[in-house]
Design an enzyme around this catalytic site. Structure first.
Site, PDB file in Angstrom:
ATOM      1  N   PRO A  11      -7.122 -14.752  15.588  1.00 43.53           N
ATOM      2  CA  PRO A  11      -6.176 -15.626  16.265  1.00 43.53           C
ATOM      3  C   PRO A  11      -4.732 -15.137  16.228  1.00 43.53           C
ATOM      4  CG  PRO A  11      -7.036 -16.640  14.270  1.00 43.53           C
ATOM      5  CD  PRO A  11      -7.882 -15.440  14.547  1.00 43.53           C
ATOM      6  N   ASN A  12      -4.083 -15.324  17.357  1.00 44.56           N
ATOM      7  CA  ASN A  12      -2.659 -15.058  17.585  1.00 44.56           C
ATOM      8  C   ASN A  12      -2.334 -13.582  17.766  1.00 44.56           C
ATOM      9  OD1 ASN A  12      -1.740 -17.838  17.434  1.00 44.56           O
ATOM     10  ND2 ASN A  12      -2.264 -17.714  15.267  1.00 44.56           N
ATOM     11  N   ARG A  19       5.932 -11.474  19.978  1.00 43.76           N
ATOM     12  CA  ARG A  19       6.606 -12.430  19.081  1.00 43.76           C
ATOM     13  C   ARG A  19       6.687 -11.797  17.682  1.00 43.76           C
ATOM     14  NH1 ARG A  19       6.921 -14.648  23.238  1.00 43.76           N
ATOM     15  NH2 ARG A  19       6.413 -16.754  23.918  1.00 43.76           N
ATOM     16  N   TYR A  24       5.453  -7.907  12.736  1.00 46.25           N
ATOM     17  CA  TYR A  24       4.281  -7.224  13.296  1.00 46.25           C
ATOM     18  C   TYR A  24       4.621  -6.041  14.212  1.00 46.25           C
ATOM     19  CZ  TYR A  24       1.989 -11.380  11.493  1.00 46.25           C
ATOM     20  OH  TYR A  24       1.534 -12.381  10.660  1.00 46.25           O
ATOM     21  N   ALA A  77      -5.543 -15.064  10.566  1.00 50.29           N
ATOM     22  CA  ALA A  77      -5.549 -16.125   9.545  1.00 50.29           C
ATOM     23  C   ALA A  77      -6.962 -16.484   9.078  1.00 50.29           C
ATOM     24  CB  ALA A  77      -4.840 -17.362  10.099  1.00 50.29           C
ATOM     25  N   GLU A  98     -11.413  -3.488   6.836  1.00 52.62           N
ATOM     26  CA  GLU A  98     -10.499  -4.612   7.069  1.00 52.62           C
ATOM     27  C   GLU A  98      -9.091  -4.059   7.275  1.00 52.62           C
ATOM     28  OE1 GLU A  98     -10.549  -7.280   3.736  1.00 52.62           O
ATOM     29  OE2 GLU A  98      -8.925  -8.540   4.541  1.00 52.62           O
ATOM     30  N   ARG A 107       3.635 -11.295   0.972  1.00 51.78           N
ATOM     31  CA  ARG A 107       3.868 -12.539   1.703  1.00 51.78           C
ATOM     32  C   ARG A 107       3.374 -13.745   0.891  1.00 51.78           C
ATOM     33  NH1 ARG A 107       2.025 -11.686   7.768  1.00 51.78           N
ATOM     34  NH2 ARG A 107       3.327 -13.557   8.002  1.00 51.78           N
TER      35      ARG A 107
HETATM   36  O1  CA2 Z   1      -0.892  -8.736   8.862  1.00 48.19           O
HETATM   37  C1  CA2 Z   1      -1.875  -9.041   9.550  1.00 48.19           C
HETATM   38  O2  CA2 Z   1      -2.402  -8.254  10.324  1.00 48.19           O
HETATM   39  C2  CA2 Z   1      -2.428 -10.461   9.506  1.00 48.19           C
HETATM   40  O3  CA2 Z   1      -3.846 -10.385   9.589  1.00 48.19           O
HETATM   41  C3  CA2 Z   1      -1.863 -11.181  10.707  1.00 48.19           C
HETATM   42  C4  CA2 Z   1      -2.227 -12.666  10.744  1.00 48.19           C
HETATM   43  C5  CA2 Z   1      -1.910 -13.351   9.426  1.00 48.19           C
HETATM   44  O4  CA2 Z   1      -2.368 -14.687   9.451  1.00 48.19           O
HETATM   45  C6  CA2 Z   1      -2.543 -12.620   8.266  1.00 48.19           C
HETATM   46  O5  CA2 Z   1      -2.193 -13.275   7.062  1.00 48.19           O
HETATM   47  C7  CA2 Z   1      -2.079 -11.173   8.209  1.00 48.19           C
HETATM   48  C8  CA2 Z   1      -1.433 -13.388  11.832  1.00 48.19           C
HETATM   49  C9  CA2 Z   1      -1.578 -12.787  13.164  1.00 48.19           C
HETATM   50  C10 CA2 Z   1      -0.501 -13.316  14.034  1.00 48.19           C
HETATM   51  O6  CA2 Z   1      -0.224 -12.314  14.950  1.00 48.19           O
HETATM   52  C11 CA2 Z   1       0.941 -12.379  15.623  1.00 48.19           C
HETATM   53  C12 CA2 Z   1       1.388 -11.221  16.155  1.00 48.19           C
HETATM   54  C13 CA2 Z   1       2.575 -11.202  16.821  1.00 48.19           C
HETATM   55  C14 CA2 Z   1       3.291 -12.358  17.005  1.00 48.19           C
HETATM   56  C15 CA2 Z   1       2.819 -13.536  16.482  1.00 48.19           C
HETATM   57  C16 CA2 Z   1       1.635 -13.564  15.806  1.00 48.19           C
END
Ligand code: CA2
Length: 147
Positions: A11-12, A19, A24, A77, A98, A107
């Protein structure tokens, strides 16, 4: 023998590059896909997918059992919550890597635990999107070594 590497994103991650670039980065999932294709050794193919829905990710993991030699997964997430994704990964026989773009250990504490890590053969954290390419190379090396 299959030489397809499935790269799943949770997700996201469709918002990657659009964003929160301070966390990221500026690159999009399309760039991740292009870079992974370039990183894949001769004879290996890449299928990159993203979903905001847990069940769809589970369905794609089941599909990968039939089609793929390895899986790279950034479950977003769901990493920290999903027993369903862990159970699906446990039905897959090939290598699982992973990936997390950010350093989750720097974090919030809820990001420090991963259900995926209970199955993963390797974990790449905090390497930005380069982590996906490293995962592809690692999967290909494991598959070649087992052939
Ligand atoms: O660091 C990572 O790759 C995560 O898997 C990203 C997840 C987060 O919940 C994990 O704890 C760590 C969140 C992905 C959200 O992705 C976005 C990317 C760009 C802008 C907004 C959200």
């Amino acid at each position: 023998m299959s030489r397809l590497i499935t790269i799943l994103n949770g997700p996201n991650l469709n918002l990657l590059g659009k964003r929160q670039p301070h966390i990221y980065g500026h690159d999009t999932l399309e760039t991740v896909e292009t870079n992974c294709r370039a990183a894949a050794p001769e004879g290996f193919e890449i299928r990159l997918r993203q979903s905001n829905h847990e069940g769809e990710l589970v369905d794609w993991l089941h599909e990968a059992r039939e089609t793929s030699c390895g899986i790279a997964i950034n479950a977003g997430a769901y990493t920290h919550t999903s027993v369903a994704i862990l159970d699906a990964l446990n039905t897959f026989e090939g290598p699982v890597i992973e990936v997390h773009i950010s350093n989750v250990h720097k974090r919030e504490s809820f990001r420090h635990h991963s259900y995926i890590s209970l199955r993963a053969d390797g974990v790449i954290v905090g390497f930005g999107i380069e982590g996906y390419e490293a995962a592809v190379r690692r999967i290909a090396n494991i598959v070649k070594a087992a052939a």
